[in-house]
Scaffold this motif. Structure first.
Motif, mmCIF file in Angstrom:
data_model
loop_
_atom_site.group_PDB
_atom_site.id
_atom_site.type_symbol
_atom_site.label_atom_id
_atom_site.label_comp_id
_atom_site.label_asym_id
_atom_site.label_seq_id
_atom_site.Cartn_x
_atom_site.Cartn_y
_atom_site.Cartn_z
ATOM 1 N N ILE A 91 0.841 -1.208 0.000
ATOM 2 C CA ILE A 91 0.000 0.000 0.000
ATOM 3 C C ILE A 91 0.869 1.249 0.000
ATOM 4 O O ILE A 91 0.625 2.199 -0.748
ATOM 5 N N TYR A 92 1.908 1.243 0.830
ATOM 6 C CA TYR A 92 2.777 2.420 0.946
ATOM 7 C C TYR A 92 3.465 2.742 -0.385
ATOM 8 O O TYR A 92 3.439 3.885 -0.851
ATOM 9 N N PHE A 93 4.070 1.730 -1.014
ATOM 10 C CA PHE A 93 4.802 1.984 -2.258
ATOM 11 C C PHE A 93 3.858 2.280 -3.430
ATOM 12 O O PHE A 93 4.212 3.032 -4.333
ATOM 13 N N GLU A 94 2.662 1.717 -3.374
ATOM 14 C CA GLU A 94 1.657 2.043 -4.395
ATOM 15 C C GLU A 94 1.277 3.525 -4.284
ATOM 16 O O GLU A 94 1.198 4.242 -5.283
ATOM 17 N N GLN A 95 1.061 3.981 -3.049
ATOM 18 C CA GLN A 95 0.721 5.395 -2.846
ATOM 19 C C GLN A 95 1.903 6.300 -3.183
ATOM 20 O O GLN A 95 1.726 7.370 -3.760
ATOM 21 N N ALA A 96 3.109 5.871 -2.838
ATOM 22 C CA ALA A 96 4.306 6.676 -3.139
ATOM 23 C C ALA A 96 4.503 6.832 -4.639
ATOM 24 O O ALA A 96 4.999 7.858 -5.105
ATOM 25 N N LYS A 97 4.107 5.814 -5.393
ATOM 26 C CA LYS A 97 4.217 5.891 -6.850
ATOM 27 C C LYS A 97 3.181 6.868 -7.405
ATOM 28 O O LYS A 97 3.463 7.652 -8.300
ATOM 29 N N LYS A 98 1.983 6.823 -6.833
ATOM 30 C CA LYS A 98 0.895 7.691 -7.285
ATOM 31 C C LYS A 98 1.101 9.130 -6.831
ATOM 32 O O LYS A 98 0.845 10.071 -7.572
ATOM 33 N N TYR A 99 1.568 9.299 -5.585
ATOM 34 C CA TYR A 99 1.760 10.636 -4.998
ATOM 35 C C TYR A 99 3.186 10.760 -4.446
ATOM 36 O O TYR A 99 3.397 10.710 -3.230
ATOM 37 N N PRO A 100 4.186 10.918 -5.320
ATOM 38 C CA PRO A 100 5.578 10.910 -4.864
ATOM 39 C C PRO A 100 5.969 12.060 -3.937
ATOM 40 O O PRO A 100 6.975 11.972 -3.241
ATOM 41 N N TYR A 101 5.181 13.129 -3.896
ATOM 42 C CA TYR A 101 5.538 14.274 -3.051
ATOM 43 C C TYR A 101 4.771 14.309 -1.731
ATOM 44 O O TYR A 101 5.010 15.179 -0.907
ATOM 45 N N LEU A 102 3.872 13.362 -1.515
ATOM 46 C CA LEU A 102 3.073 13.365 -0.281
ATOM 47 C C LEU A 102 3.949 13.141 0.950
ATOM 48 O O LEU A 102 3.831 13.857 1.940
ATOM 49 N N GLU A 103 4.839 12.177 0.878
ATOM 50 C CA GLU A 103 5.693 11.870 2.045
ATOM 51 C C GLU A 103 6.617 13.037 2.372
ATOM 52 O O GLU A 103 6.845 13.340 3.538
ATOM 53 N N ILE A 104 7.143 13.685 1.340
ATOM 54 C CA ILE A 104 8.018 14.846 1.549
ATOM 55 C C ILE A 104 7.262 15.928 2.311
ATOM 56 O O ILE A 104 7.761 16.491 3.281
ATOM 57 N N TYR A 105 6.043 16.196 1.874
ATOM 58 C CA TYR A 105 5.227 17.222 2.531
ATOM 59 C C TYR A 105 4.864 16.793 3.951
ATOM 60 O O TYR A 105 4.899 17.588 4.881
ATOM 61 N N MET A 106 4.538 15.512 4.132
ATOM 62 C CA MET A 106 4.140 15.007 5.437
ATOM 63 C C MET A 106 5.274 15.174 6.453
ATOM 64 O O MET A 106 5.044 15.604 7.581
ATOM 65 N N VAL A 107 6.494 14.863 6.034
ATOM 66 C CA VAL A 107 7.656 15.019 6.920
ATOM 67 C C VAL A 107 7.810 16.484 7.329
ATOM 68 O O VAL A 107 8.038 16.799 8.496
ATOM 69 N N THR A 108 7.643 17.386 6.366
ATOM 70 C CA THR A 108 7.731 18.822 6.650
ATOM 71 C C THR A 108 6.681 19.241 7.677
ATOM 72 O O THR A 108 6.972 19.964 8.620
ATOM 73 N N GLN A 109 5.449 18.766 7.481
ATOM 74 C CA GLN A 109 4.352 19.133 8.378
ATOM 75 C C GLN A 109 4.543 18.550 9.780
ATOM 76 O O GLN A 109 4.272 19.222 10.771
ATOM 77 N N VAL A 110 5.011 17.318 9.845
ATOM 78 C CA VAL A 110 5.261 16.694 11.152
ATOM 79 C C VAL A 110 6.310 17.500 11.912
ATOM 80 O O VAL A 110 6.177 17.763 13.109
ATOM 81 N N ASN A 111 7.368 17.924 11.210
ATOM 82 C CA ASN A 111 8.420 18.720 11.840
ATOM 83 C C ASN A 111 7.913 20.058 12.346
ATOM 84 O O ASN A 111 8.467 20.632 13.279
ATOM 85 N N GLN A 112 6.828 20.559 11.734
ATOM 86 C CA GLN A 112 6.231 21.830 12.158
ATOM 87 C C GLN A 112 5.085 21.624 13.145
ATOM 88 O O GLN A 112 4.440 22.578 13.577
#
Length: 197
Positions: A91-112
């Motif tokens: 599920i994770y890699f399927e979503q990462a393929k579909k939305y490659p920038y979601l995790e990058i944004y999520m990490v930024t938001q978690v840090n904030q």
């Protein structure tokens, strides 16, 4: 326009925003750009969501909520631990393929400190996960360590190559296609790393 048509339009706008923000990485896209991509009038975005920032927040919160619900469903399923991890990776890699920038944004938001939080649910999920990890260690299927260390290994092996993708692609001199192939191989590498049997 019927209520059903309105909800379909709202869903279209949200799906399009998700694509623009997290598939294309255009975090600063305007309401006009989202409207154009969705093929709707910009006033509909303001009607449903009041502002571009509000739309962004709603789309991001929905993505986080869906991820948390999927994690909870997998952890509380009757599958063996290795199968649960395997399913989660799919599920994770399927979503990462579909939305490659979601995790990058999520990490930024978690840090904030701006992430969706349901501490009760996550506490229950982690308690169940830790127990299953400990049982697998007793059976000799997983190396002995604190269950928290196992979780750190699992999350790191899964998330790091996705969240650091732009840097890693450039540093390793890989095309998007070559890096995608590398990610496709991750599941088996992760399972081999985490489990003895």
């Amino acid at each position: 326009m019927s209520a059903k048509a309105l909800s379909e339009t709202e869903k279209l706008i949200m799906d399009t925003a998700m694509k623009v923000f997290f598939a294309e990485g255009r975090f600063n896209a305007t309401t006009q750009e989202i409207a154009d991509a969705a093929g709707v009038n910009r006033t509909l975005i303001n009607y449903y969501f009041r502002s571009r920032n509000n739309l962004f927040d709603i789309v991001f919160e929905n993505a986080q909520k869906q991820e948390n619900e999927l994690t909870e469903a997998i952890v509380f399923s009757d599958l063996p631990l290795k199968e649960k991890i395997s399913r989660h990776l799919d599920i994770y890699f399927e979503q990462a393929k579909k939305y490659p920038y979601l995790e990058i944004y999520m990490v930024t938001q978690v840090n904030q400190g701006n992430c969706f939080k349901d501490k009760d649910t996550m506490g229950r999920v982690l308690d169940k996960f830790y127990l299953e990890i400990a049982l697998e260690m007793e059976k000799g299927n997983v190396a002995k360590m604190r269950p928290e260390q196992f979780v750190l290994n699992f999350v790191s092996l899964m998330v790091f190559p996705v969240s650091m993708r732009p840097l890693l692609e450039e540093t390793m001199g890989m095309s998007k296609e070559a890096y995608e192939k590398l990610l496709e191989e991750r599941k088996e590498i992760i399972l081999q790393t985490l489990f003895i049997n």
